[in-house]
Scaffold this motif. Structure first.
Motif, short mmCIF file in Angstrom:
data_model
loop_
_atom_site.label_atom_id
_atom_site.label_comp_id
_atom_site.label_asym_id
_atom_site.label_seq_id
_atom_site.Cartn_x
_atom_site.Cartn_y
_atom_site.Cartn_z
N VAL A 325 8.11 -65.25 -107.21
CA VAL A 325 8.89 -65.43 -106.24
C VAL A 325 9.69 -66.48 -105.73
CG1 VAL A 325 7.79 -63.91 -104.51
CG2 VAL A 325 6.83 -66.42 -104.22
N ALA A 326 10.52 -66.41 -105.29
CA ALA A 326 11.63 -68.14 -105.33
C ALA A 326 11.18 -68.48 -103.62
CB ALA A 326 13.01 -67.43 -105.17
N VAL A 327 11.19 -69.79 -104.00
CA VAL A 327 10.96 -70.24 -102.45
C VAL A 327 12.86 -70.95 -102.54
CG1 VAL A 327 9.97 -72.40 -101.46
CG2 VAL A 327 8.55 -71.41 -103.16
N TYR A 328 13.08 -71.05 -101.08
CA TYR A 328 14.52 -71.22 -100.85
C TYR A 328 13.92 -71.79 -99.38
CZ TYR A 328 16.86 -68.71 -103.62
OH TYR A 328 18.28 -67.94 -104.63
N CYS A 329 14.77 -73.27 -99.16
CA CYS A 329 15.02 -73.76 -97.93
C CYS A 329 16.64 -73.51 -97.84
CB CYS A 329 14.95 -75.34 -98.28
SG CYS A 329 15.24 -76.36 -96.28
N GLN A 330 17.26 -72.98 -96.82
CA GLN A 330 18.46 -72.77 -96.61
C GLN A 330 18.66 -71.71 -98.17
OE1 GLN A 330 20.42 -75.75 -94.69
NE2 GLN A 330 18.58 -75.98 -93.54
N ASN A 331 20.24 -72.69 -98.11
CA ASN A 331 20.70 -71.25 -99.33
C ASN A 331 20.65 -72.04 -100.30
OD1 ASN A 331 22.05 -69.99 -97.19
ND2 ASN A 331 23.48 -71.17 -97.51
N ASP A 332 19.31 -73.21 -100.81
CA ASP A 332 19.07 -73.75 -102.24
C ASP A 332 17.73 -73.26 -102.81
OD1 ASP A 332 21.81 -75.19 -102.08
OD2 ASP A 332 20.66 -76.62 -100.82
N GLU A 333 17.83 -72.63 -103.64
CA GLU A 333 16.45 -72.12 -104.20
C GLU A 333 15.99 -73.93 -104.60
OE1 GLU A 333 14.33 -69.53 -107.77
OE2 GLU A 333 16.78 -70.28 -108.07
N VAL A 334 14.84 -73.88 -104.15
CA VAL A 334 13.75 -74.95 -104.70
C VAL A 334 12.94 -74.85 -105.67
CG1 VAL A 334 12.20 -76.52 -103.20
CG2 VAL A 334 14.10 -75.48 -101.61
#
Length: 380
Positions: A325-334
């Motif tokens: 899975v991808a981890v996002y904060c708002q629109n940025d992939e962290v």
């Protein structure tokens, strides 16, 4: 290539986690019977390294080679179901001997039957990684063999050479030692050229090295030098050092770990720890997103933290345990990683502290983390 007096091996005595791979030709005599003296020697050396404080993983061949004489075959059968039957018999015999020998030297062993497919399936990788590290943490010696008895496409030349390199990469080992019936890598085939020279150290791996390798080894074993070079390529690119050495050298493991100039040493590249996770995480399809708050983002980027439920604010898409899975904060992939929990379960525990997880799930939580830092690749 380098001369024997270079200093590539100077870091070996300080290494703490090693993988030892031993081939069928070392475990058995030419008639297929078990070489008990060698097995005792191997168990004693590994036990002594454990007593030094090292963590040791053993990748062993030999199940088919030990099993086929027990079933009345004079040589390894070509018929696949007979190979699998030989493996089923040989695995039990081999582990029984290992368990007895290591117990005599005061150590506990645990068996894992794996295939290379376990390393490229993210869910199976997750469980294999956790089991392997737990065995090491608890002081056991993991003994790993390929699962020949049921996995047809894995029974092929050199599987355990490459499997040992994959295990070393998954375990984040410092060193892989491949023990065989050969002294190491020569500049030409020593069976054909009496003037062939042993190469003591390979400080920089190049594809030209494959030209020095031949085909398969003995009739009992499956791997030749070529597959050992394939293993070296995996290790080097994973930042892991590797040694190929002759198994019959007295105290060979202890002498290698003392830094002696035995066999051929391959120097691992200077690989950032995050890049070691790239193949397993980037190489699999992203099944969904986990959305986190700003505090969680900072912890992941600056503190090397695992992803905890308390910092999660939501999910997107449907995914299961073991998916990437991808981890996002708002629109940025962290970050990107392998999740311990499904999207449904994360919906129950998002925003909760560790001590609240049991209440949120309605059962004892299997993990405190949603993605452990070992399975998390921070995206720069």
């Amino acid at each position: 290539m380098s001369s024997p007096d270079t200093l590539c091996r100077k870091a070996i005595p300080r290494m703490k986690r090693i993988v030892v791979k031993v081939g069928t030709s070392s475990l058995t005599y030419d008639n297929g019977k078990i070489n008990l003296r060698f097995l005792d020697h191997l168990a004693r050396q590994i036990s002594d390294l454990k007593n030094r404080g090292l963590q040791v993983i053993l990748v062993t061949s030999g199940a088919i080679g030990i099993g086929f004489p027990e079933l009345g075959f004079k040589e390894k059968p070509a018929y696949l179901p007979y190979k699998q039957a030989s493996a089923a018999v040989g695995q039990g015999i081999l582990m029984n001997i290992y368990e007895h020998l290591f117990r005599e030297y005061g150590h506990v062993v645990g068996q894992l039957l794996l295939t290379k497919g376990d390393a490229v399936n993210s869910k199976r990788y997750l469980h294999m990684h956790g089991t392997l590290l737990s065995l090491l943490e608890l002081g056991a010696v993991p003994i790993i063999n390929e699962n020949d008895a049921v996995t047809a496409d894995e029974i092929k030349i050199g599987d355990n050479d490459t499997l040992s390199a994959i295990v070393a990469s998954i375990a984040e080992a410092d060193l892989l030692i491949i023990l065989s019936d050969i002294d190491g890598l020569y500049d030409s085939d020593p069976r054909k050229n009496k003037n062939a020279c042993l190469i003591h150290e390979v400080p920089v791996f190049t594809r030209d090295i494959f030209r020095m390798a031949g085909g398969a080894g003995t009739s009992q074993g499956t791997g030749g030098m070529y597959t050992k070079i394939q293993a070296a390529e995996i290790c080097v690119h994973s930042g892991i050092d590797m040694v190929i050495a002759k198994s019959t050298i007295p105290e060979v493991l202890e002498r290698i770990m003392d830094g002696e100039n035995i066999g051929t040493f391959f120097k691992g590249e200077n690989v950032h720890p995050q890049l070691k996770k790239r193949d397993i995480i980037i190489g699999t399809a992203v099944k969904g997103k986990i959305l986190v708050d700003e505090g969680c983002r900072r912890a992941l980027l600056t503190k090397g933290s695992s992803l905890l439920p308390v910092g999660i604010i939501g999910t997107e898409g449907r995914f299961s345990e073991g998916d990437t899975v991808a981890v996002y904060c708002q629109n940025d992939e962290v970050a990107r990683g392998i999740t311990h929990y499904s999207s449904e379960d994360i919906g129950l525990i998002k925003g909760l502290h560790t001590e609240q997880l049991k209440e949120g799930l309605g059962m004892e939580p299997p993990y405190d983390t949603v993605i452990h830092r070992d399975n998390l690749l921070v995206m720069k």
